[in-house]
Design an enzyme around this catalytic site. Sequence first.
Site: not given
Length: 646
Positions: A169-171, A173
Amino acid sequence: MFNSLLLAQLDIAPSFTSFERVPVQIFSDANQASAAVARELAELIRLKQATGDLAVLGLATGSTPKKVYAELVRMHRQNGLSFSNVVTFNLDEYYWIEPDARQSYHRFMHEHLFSQVDIKPENVHIPDGTLAIENVRAYCHAYESAIAQQGGLDFQLLGIGRNGHIGFNEPGSPLQSRTRLITLDGLTRADASADFNGLVHVPRRAITMGVQTILEARRVVLLAWGEHKAAIVQRAVEGLVTESLPASYLQNHPNATFVVDEACASELTIRKAPWLVDSIQWTPKLIQKAVTHLALQVGKPILQLTNSDYNEHGLSELLAQYGKAYDINISVFNALQHTITGWPGGKPNADDTNRPERATPAQKRVLIFSPHPDDDIISMGGTFQRLVDQGHEVHVAYQTSGNIAVADDEALRFMEFAADFTDAFGTNRTEVSRLVEQANRFLTERKPTEIDTPEIRRVKGLIRRGEARNTCRYVGVPADRAHFLEMPFYETGRVEKNPIGDGDIQIIADLIQTIRPHQIYAAGDLADPHGTHKVCLDGVLAAIDRLRDEPFMADCWVWLYRGAWAEWDIYEIDMAVPMSPDQVLQKRQGIFKHQSQKDGVVFQGDDAREFWQRAEDRNHHTAKRYSQLGMAQYAAIEAFVRYQPQ
């Protein structure tokens, strides 16, 4: 005294202060932390067994949880811990990737856990990285349904990326996100590039559990080790909840804990400025830490700090204990001033009472340990040159071959030169030509999952050995004082190394025994994201411990330097060696001897600067810090911490 990163022996207890928005447990090292988490998992599994229920675990991959899994395997083999009632759901997997690929999380989990315990194959769930794109959405919905059918996750184990991601869950998300296909962030791909033999081979997408899926677990534990994770952990724990830092969502979980080691806790207020948290026992080092922190915070030299500065910035207790600012200022100023020396081997025929090193013996035997073939010149090149120029007997021990950091085309260039060289001088080139042809074919056709052949690794190692010899020649170290240890733990052909073994330690101990140095310099750079510096330091310290009863060791002082990743905090420094502008340029030319590491390093990380630029910027910054605190102005400073075995 050496800093808390290596010597702190902490009580294993939760730490929760007004600055932390989620509970944090700080352990002295990753081994202790991993064992504690493994015990919690084992207790959960046994509790579920006692009630006839399944234990539903969400599991993470990567280097961080490896020791947790190793401890669970040990408990299975030695303590009878059964996994027959365990159901697992892994967080994520690269897309697209074969399950048997060296970098796949499917392979990782089976190698490190599943193949070594009695878990039922049908109870193992890992996202499929080989799906046709049109089937991914339905598959992700089915993954969520499978978790729900098991009653949700009892326990979710997490790591954290340097950009704050949990799972993948990348920045950016959203909080409501579920299992899905995502595009990997640039920093995430850069961090993975070493495992894939370059950024170009790193998958651009992955399947990951969503934030909401993670937060619905009844218990969440996030693991983080090392200084390179310290800044992002501090933001996740003490900052605001924001989708730009997905790990911060855990602040809103009713039963989440961050489990970190001392190095990773270094940016938390409880470690960085503990006087703001509670009453503390003021040691000389803590006083230096507080006063330098205060001076830099208010933008004043130490000797200009006032009673009001102390009172207004949380140091009234220190002021009350010592009476007035002037006395504290003088004490700290003198202590810092006494760290500065142009004589890292000691100044002959001088009063060394207030110098960091002894004046005698005037000519010392010095042993510099360099984890990679260029760390000596990058990290302490000015001091290295100073020691040689001042007449000391300087030896350099290159602990590893550094072969994985050589680009393929560089290796081919040298092999082709060897073939041409044999032609030019009329010798038989048949064997060399065969090696060049084989190497060219392998490097052209190999898959990202394949590691270099032993022959190619050997060639790359020889390139780096030659560069190290060239640096020694440039500095003035005779050829017989350059020692190439080629410690076995390193020779895997991958970024991931083997654990350090007794053979590695004995190689170091034998060299120390042979040289009997008065000074040892070793890399104390725990911020190295690839971990080699930490393993090499562990080896040096273990060897020192092994030799502790040898009479010569009583006269051996150990100094720790840092590499291109970070620098000692100003209060930690025990010896500061200044450099003039000319000496800075001289060091730069020494670094340039490592041509294979210029103009595009294989494992550059997310820092676009070359290593000579990182080193110079760091040395300039240290000098600037001393100047800001009221010391003399220097072009650059190299810093060292003295390690004193307990």
